[in-house]
Design an enzyme around this catalytic site. Sequence first.
Site, short mmCIF file in Angstrom:
data_model
loop_
_atom_site.label_atom_id
_atom_site.label_comp_id
_atom_site.label_asym_id
_atom_site.label_seq_id
_atom_site.Cartn_x
_atom_site.Cartn_y
_atom_site.Cartn_z
N GLY A 12 9.04 1.36 -10.01
CA GLY A 12 8.08 1.92 -10.97
C GLY A 12 7.57 0.95 -12.02
N SER A 13 7.65 -0.36 -11.74
CA SER A 13 7.11 -1.30 -12.74
C SER A 13 5.59 -1.16 -12.85
CB SER A 13 7.52 -2.74 -12.42
OG SER A 13 6.86 -3.23 -11.27
N LEU A 88 5.23 4.95 -0.76
CA LEU A 88 5.35 4.42 0.60
C LEU A 88 5.04 5.43 1.71
CD1 LEU A 88 8.49 2.17 0.12
CD2 LEU A 88 6.07 1.58 -0.13
N LYS A 89 4.71 6.67 1.35
CA LYS A 89 4.42 7.65 2.40
C LYS A 89 2.91 7.76 2.62
CE LYS A 89 8.39 10.15 3.21
NZ LYS A 89 9.41 9.12 3.33
N ILE A 91 -0.61 9.57 3.04
CA ILE A 91 -1.26 10.70 2.35
C ILE A 91 -2.01 11.56 3.39
CG2 ILE A 91 -3.06 11.30 0.66
CD1 ILE A 91 -0.60 10.17 -0.69
N ASN A 103 -4.87 2.89 -4.12
CA ASN A 103 -3.55 2.28 -3.89
C ASN A 103 -3.60 0.82 -4.31
OD1 ASN A 103 -0.89 1.91 -2.75
ND2 ASN A 103 -1.85 0.95 -0.97
N HIS A 105 -1.85 -2.78 -3.45
CA HIS A 105 -1.06 -3.39 -2.38
C HIS A 105 -0.87 -4.89 -2.68
CE1 HIS A 105 0.56 -3.76 1.68
NE2 HIS A 105 -0.04 -4.94 1.71
N ASP A 146 -3.16 1.24 4.13
CA ASP A 146 -3.77 0.03 3.57
C ASP A 146 -5.13 -0.31 4.16
OD1 ASP A 146 -1.35 -0.31 2.14
OD2 ASP A 146 -0.47 -1.38 3.82
N GLU A 175 -1.25 -8.18 -10.13
CA GLU A 175 -1.68 -6.87 -9.64
C GLU A 175 -1.72 -5.83 -10.76
OE1 GLU A 175 2.05 -5.13 -7.15
OE2 GLU A 175 0.14 -4.50 -6.34
#
Length: 191
Positions: A12-13, A88-89, A91, A103, A105, A146, A175
């Site tokens: 969660g950074s 990571l799941k 949608i 997202n 990445h 992605d 990022e």
Amino acid sequence: MYNLVVFASGNGSTLQAIIDAIANKKLEAQILLVISDNPNAYALERAKASNIPTYIIQNRKDFTKRDIELFDVLSSYSVDLIVLAGYLKMIGPKLIEKYTLINTHPSLLPKYGGKGMHGMHVHEAVIAAKEPYSGATVHFVNQEYDAGDIISQTKVKVLNNDTAETLSAKVQAAEKIQLIDVLNKFIQHKL
Ligand code: GAR
């Protein structure tokens, strides 16, 4: 006020960077809810520490049920944008049809994206391939990993002595700056 919902599966950074940007008035938004598929995600602790409501997904393994569950949970909120911040799941179609989702990445997509390519796996693959550059991409979310339209990319030079860990640190720093910049563009209707 611009209403965000953040999805996160791990440390969660990235969520923290959004929380901090809001606290420091670098982002005129609020996070309505943090959603995780991982009950042990440190992202949930970060949310709680900032008094942000959290929700843990029940249907972690069933794609269709998860889509319906999330659709129902989100229906009681007025959401402007959903941010996948280390989530990571996949949608599902109900969410994609109703919401704008983005997202972040940790590579220069379309390189080093797709199923299984997340977090440290990406940086290890970039180092192994001796790429001269890596970076971070923010993109719209569609029903492939992605693969949605790219909104923004930031390049990071890979040095000869970089390891996956040092590269990860550089990419993650870049990022976060990029993501806050993109969020500001959404808020200012520039995207
Ligand atoms: C971030 O680098 C994010 O880009 C990546 O996971 C990290 C999450 O870090 N996401 C993916 O790889 C998605 N395919 P965090 O949990 O500390 O925010």
